[in-house]
Design an enzyme around this catalytic site. Structure first.
Site, mmCIF file in Angstrom:
data_model
loop_
_atom_site.group_PDB
_atom_site.id
_atom_site.type_symbol
_atom_site.label_atom_id
_atom_site.label_comp_id
_atom_site.label_asym_id
_atom_site.label_seq_id
_atom_site.Cartn_x
_atom_site.Cartn_y
_atom_site.Cartn_z
ATOM 1 N N LYS A 28 0.847 -1.203 0.000
ATOM 2 C CA LYS A 28 0.000 0.000 0.000
ATOM 3 C C LYS A 28 0.871 1.236 0.000
ATOM 4 O O LYS A 28 2.058 1.184 0.335
ATOM 5 C CB LYS A 28 -0.963 0.009 1.183
ATOM 6 C CG LYS A 28 -0.338 0.203 2.554
ATOM 7 C CD LYS A 28 -1.440 0.232 3.616
ATOM 8 C CE LYS A 28 -0.868 0.373 5.020
ATOM 9 N NZ LYS A 28 -1.943 0.311 6.036
ATOM 10 N N LYS A 86 -7.369 -6.133 -0.172
ATOM 11 C CA LYS A 86 -7.940 -5.458 0.996
ATOM 12 C C LYS A 86 -8.881 -4.346 0.540
ATOM 13 O O LYS A 86 -8.489 -3.457 -0.215
ATOM 14 C CB LYS A 86 -6.830 -4.901 1.875
ATOM 15 C CG LYS A 86 -6.030 -5.991 2.579
ATOM 16 C CD LYS A 86 -4.781 -5.436 3.236
ATOM 17 C CE LYS A 86 -5.093 -4.482 4.361
ATOM 18 N NZ LYS A 86 -3.843 -3.959 4.971
#
Length: 243
Positions: A28, A86
């Site tokens: 991320k 996610k």
């Protein structure tokens, strides 16, 4: 057994994390929000670097609540070859949004729904995750630097939510500005994953590079059983019985 998840933003950080014994690599961009997404080429470079040595998850970004945009992001991220995707449950969303997404997106068995302890939804997100056929839940925080997970959800409530999720066949992870001092109490709740970013970075700043010494110090706090368990074999998703 609880696995150690490290959030990284590029291949160099991924290699460093693997070198210090990280079980799960999470991709991320911390500069782009709580679940900021990395560019496709960066994810591809990270996957090439990891080369199957650990499972890899990736966020799809802090996206507007539009089903077409979210479904497209999930599909595109899955196509890159990550193991888990996610997806945040952001303020303003409702259960019908995610149920509609399930009709659009065939990769939901690899979804990890991220619940923000400082912005919990008004619907039963655990039952929703089970109904979607998601792989698991990650309890996190939305406002970084404004408090750790346990500042919003006390241990007793985390224990109850974790137990409910496991009953529904979901894996459970804890993250959200976790500090070294939080680890022993959270380990006692037997989560499947403990996730870190800021605690691994220089000066504890999630926007700074990952630091090998900080990585090693967190790794030492999360025991590894003798003989080990292949990190790729995360707990299997069971058929929900009571959800």
């Amino acid at each position: 057994m609880t696995l150690f998840l490290a959030s990284v933003r590029d291949a160099a950080e991924a290699e460093l994390a693997l070198g210090e014994g990280t079980d799960v690599i999470d991709l991320k961009d911390p500069a782009r929000g709580a679940l900021g997404a990395l560019a496709a080429e960066t994810i591809t470079a990270c996957l090439r670097c990891v080369a199957g040595r650990a499972p890899v998850s990736a966020t799809v970004g802090d996206l507007p609540l539009r089903g077409d945009a979210v479904a497209a992001a999930v599909t595109a991220t899955a196509a890159l070859g990550v193991d888990y995707i996610k997806l945040g449950v952001f303020p303003g969303s409702d259960a019908s949004f995610y149920l509609d997404l399930a009709d659009r997106e065939p990769n939901r068995a690899r979804l990890i729904l991220v619940l923000f302890a400082d912005a919990l939804p008004q619907f039963d997100s655990i039952a929703l995750a089970a109904k979607l056929g998601a792989s698991g839940l990650m309890f996190d925080t939305l406002g970084k630097g404004e408090g750790a997970l346990t500042d919003y959800l006390p241990l007793r409530e985390l224990a109850a939510r974790s137990a409910e999720a496991k009953t529904c066949g979901l894996t459970v992870g804890f993250a959200g500005s976790l500090r070294p001092k939080d680890v022993p109490a959270l380990l006692a709740l037997e989560p499947d994953l403990l996730g870190f970013r800021g605690a691994l970075c220089r000066n504890g700043d999630r926007l700074q590079p990952v630091d090998a010494i900080r990585l090693a110090s967190i790794r030492k706090l999360i025991p590894r059983k003798s003989g080990g368990l292949l990190a790729r074999n995360l707990p299997d998703r069971a058929a929900p019985a009571l959800c």
